[in-house]
Design a protein around this motif. Structure first.
Motif, PDB file in Angstrom:
ATOM      1  N   GLU A  90       9.336   3.699  -9.584  1.00 36.36           N
ATOM      2  CA  GLU A  90       8.985   2.819  -8.474  1.00 36.36           C
ATOM      3  C   GLU A  90       7.742   3.332  -7.744  1.00 36.36           C
ATOM      4  O   GLU A  90       7.677   4.499  -7.392  1.00 36.36           O
ATOM      5  N   THR A  94       6.128   7.045 -14.564  1.00 40.69           N
ATOM      6  CA  THR A  94       6.768   5.742 -14.476  1.00 40.69           C
ATOM      7  C   THR A  94       7.705   5.767 -13.259  1.00 40.69           C
ATOM      8  O   THR A  94       7.893   6.799 -12.644  1.00 40.69           O
ATOM      9  N   LYS A 114       8.338   0.808  -2.671  1.00 41.13           N
ATOM     10  CA  LYS A 114       9.744   0.454  -2.437  1.00 41.13           C
ATOM     11  C   LYS A 114       9.835  -1.021  -2.027  1.00 41.13           C
ATOM     12  O   LYS A 114       8.944  -1.519  -1.340  1.00 41.13           O
ATOM     13  N   GLU A 131      16.475  -6.509 -11.240  1.00 38.63           N
ATOM     14  CA  GLU A 131      15.962  -5.750 -10.081  1.00 38.63           C
ATOM     15  C   GLU A 131      15.685  -6.699  -8.914  1.00 38.63           C
ATOM     16  O   GLU A 131      16.062  -6.425  -7.782  1.00 38.63           O
ATOM     17  N   PHE A 171      18.813  -8.070  -7.342  1.00 41.55           N
ATOM     18  CA  PHE A 171      19.479  -7.088  -6.479  1.00 41.55           C
ATOM     19  C   PHE A 171      18.759  -6.910  -5.138  1.00 41.55           C
ATOM     20  O   PHE A 171      19.386  -6.684  -4.110  1.00 41.55           O
ATOM     21  N   ARG A 201       6.322  -1.231  -9.538  1.00 38.97           N
ATOM     22  CA  ARG A 201       6.792  -0.121 -10.350  1.00 38.97           C
ATOM     23  C   ARG A 201       6.010  -0.059 -11.661  1.00 38.97           C
ATOM     24  O   ARG A 201       5.353  -1.040 -12.065  1.00 38.97           O
ATOM     25  N   ARG A 238      12.679  -5.505   1.324  1.00 35.40           N
ATOM     26  CA  ARG A 238      13.826  -6.405   1.144  1.00 35.40           C
ATOM     27  C   ARG A 238      13.811  -7.594   2.101  1.00 35.40           C
ATOM     28  O   ARG A 238      14.194  -8.700   1.741  1.00 35.40           O
TER      29      ARG A 238
END
Lengths: 288, 199
Positions: free
Chosen positions: A88, A86, A91, A283, A286, A243, A94
């Motif tokens: 991520e 399990t 990545k 998540e 953020f 993820r 962003r």
């Protein structure tokens, strides 16, 4: 004539029929030996004959089965090195995520409510009593036992739609963040008019009850959800974020509590789903 | 008579082995989260208190494994207590992201974080090795008059093996990664963030 020599002679004779070896003139043991040697060395020179030998060998039922079993065993050993974890997987991009204005939520549930308890019990009784067949029989019995437990509990989940619970919580959560101008449900009919910049996909591989861990690990259970989640850009291609999760946030209780206590199973599973959806919303918030 | 001694002795040895237990001491080392939401918060002085309320039967070990009825039971215990491991992980994470962590209540403390540890456990079940950390967390501004409402936070990690032959029962890696998940989930929780942001 000894059988080995006999075979050699037959091979030599068959070669002779092709017109390149005079084995039919061999009479003495020495000659027979020489004929065998020559026949073998000629076979070595010709690749098709060697392949034919293996093909013939493998076509024999006993050899074929042995080879298949051996290959399966080697493959199984090699597969032993394969693990999935399990966490991520991709990545977050962003920059790209910060530019998203509209998002759509898609929830896919691959299996219905599942109980995995009996089959988690580490027990080699089946193997000790019946070898591989005993082990398989035991495993089959354990799967049946779990299926029966799930069947017994299913009425307790009447009216519970895992897909809807997750989807609604995610849509509401993402809307509340205020990060997106529009958050839509991908499965809504009629289809949303706004074309989303990205689709948040939740692929629920398994959900239900699983080991409570600790003491009596297979007699106490907790609500769990096994999920792959990813954010896919509209135009396809590489995921913006991905993820895998095994989410077990509920309390571990004796298995019978879930079937005997009215509303407990629905409450525990519903809470686990909601908490997981909140976690995904957090998540994404953020990342922006 | 002598011929019967060997099988009897073998059965006895196996039976005794099945009743015995082997204790393994393990280290659970926390690896900080790469990009933590804590870094986005205004620096604060924080008091972190961790209370152990794990079930009594889970306090003696963090993972237990028994291959079969005739195999000995392997118990895994951490060198440091789970409470200390969690407190140290949180201290590390907060300090790394620019906050100050104190161990005792003082006038400087701005935020109290109280963690009631409910589970800190690993297990090998079927072809999976998993770990779970669960707690009730309450975050309260020191100046706040109302009591903080606790909320649940969990961290989990699972490794799935396609072939079960290569599983080792040691849960230290899974526990460390579950702790990373726990810290991240705590830092991402809106109730936690609100308390920090409303100072």
């Amino acid at each position: 004539m000894k059988p080995a020599i006999q075979i050699a002679m037959q091979t030599a004779e068959s070669n002779n029929r092709d017109g390149d070896f005079a084995a039919s003139n061999c009479r003495s043991d020495f000659d027979r030996g020489a004929a065998t040697w020559n026949a073998r060395s000629r076979r070595r020179d010709t690749q098709p004959s060697r392949n034919q030998f293996w093909l013939e060998l493998l076509s024999k039922p006993a050899c074929s089965q042995t080879a298949t079993l051996l290959l399966c065993f080697v493959a199984w050993l090699l597969c032993g090195c394969v693990t999935t974890t399990t966490g991520e997987k991709t990545k977050p991009d962003r920059m790209a995520i910060a530019q998203l204005r509209t998002v759509s939520v898609q929830v896919e549930v691959q299996r219905d409510f599942t109980v995995v308890l009996a089959r988690d019990e580490l027990n080699d009784v089946g193997y000790l009593t019946g070898g591989i067949f005993g082990m398989l029989a035991q495993e089959s019995a354990q799967i049946n036992a779990d299926a029966k437990t799930a069947e017994r509990m299913r009425p307790r989940l009447e009216g519970f739609d895992s897909q809807t619970v997750l989807r609604e919580r995610l849509v509401a959560g993402l809307q509340n963040t205020g990060c997106f101008s529009s958050v839509t449900d991908a499965s809504a009919t009629p289809a949303p008019t706004v074309e989303p910049d990205a689709v948040l996909v939740l692929r629920v591989k398994c959900w239900g009850l699983r080991t409570g861990m600790g003491k009596d690990a297979t007699k106490r259970a907790q609500a769990v959800i096994d999920v792959d989640v990813f954010l896919r850009p509209r135009e396809g291609g590489k995921h913006l974020w991905a993820r895998a999760d095994y989410f077990a946030g509920g309390a571990a209780r004796p298995v019978d509590d879930f079937s005997k206590t009215e509303g407990l199973l629905k409450k525990e599973i519903g809470e686990a789903f909601s908490r997981y959806a909140d976690r995904i919303v957090n998540e994404i918030r953020f990342m922006r | 008579m002598k011929h019967h001694l060997l099988p009897i002795a073998t059965v006895l040895v196996l039976a005794i082995a099945g009743c015995t237990g082997i204790t393994h001491k393990i280290n659970v080392r926390y690896a900080p989260v790469e990009q933590s939401p804590l870094a986005t918060l205004k620096p604060a002085t924080v008091l972190i208190q961790v209370e152990d309320q794990r079930p009594a039967e889970e306090r003696g070990y963090v993972s237990k494994w028994e291959g079969g009825p005739l195999d000995p039971t392997h118990r895994f215990v951490t060198r440091e207590s789970p409470v200390e491991i969690l407190r140290s992980a949180l201290r590390q994470e907060f300090q790394r992201n620019g906050h100050r962590v104190v161990d005792m209540p003082s006038a400087e403390v701005e935020i109290n974080i109280n963690i009631v540890l409910q589970r800190f456990i690993g297990a090998v079940v079927g072809a999976d090795k998993m770990a779970q950390i669960q707690a009730e967390v309450s975050v309260r501004k020191v100046r706040a008059t109302e009591a903080a409402t606790p909320f649940p936070v969990a961290g989990t990690y699972k490794t799935h093996y396609v072939g079960i032959a290569l599983i080792t029962a040691d849960p230290s890696n899974e526990l460390a990664l579950a702790m990373q998940d726990f810290v991240k989930n705590l830092a991402l929780d809106s109730r936690f963030l609100e308390t920090f942001e409303q100072r």
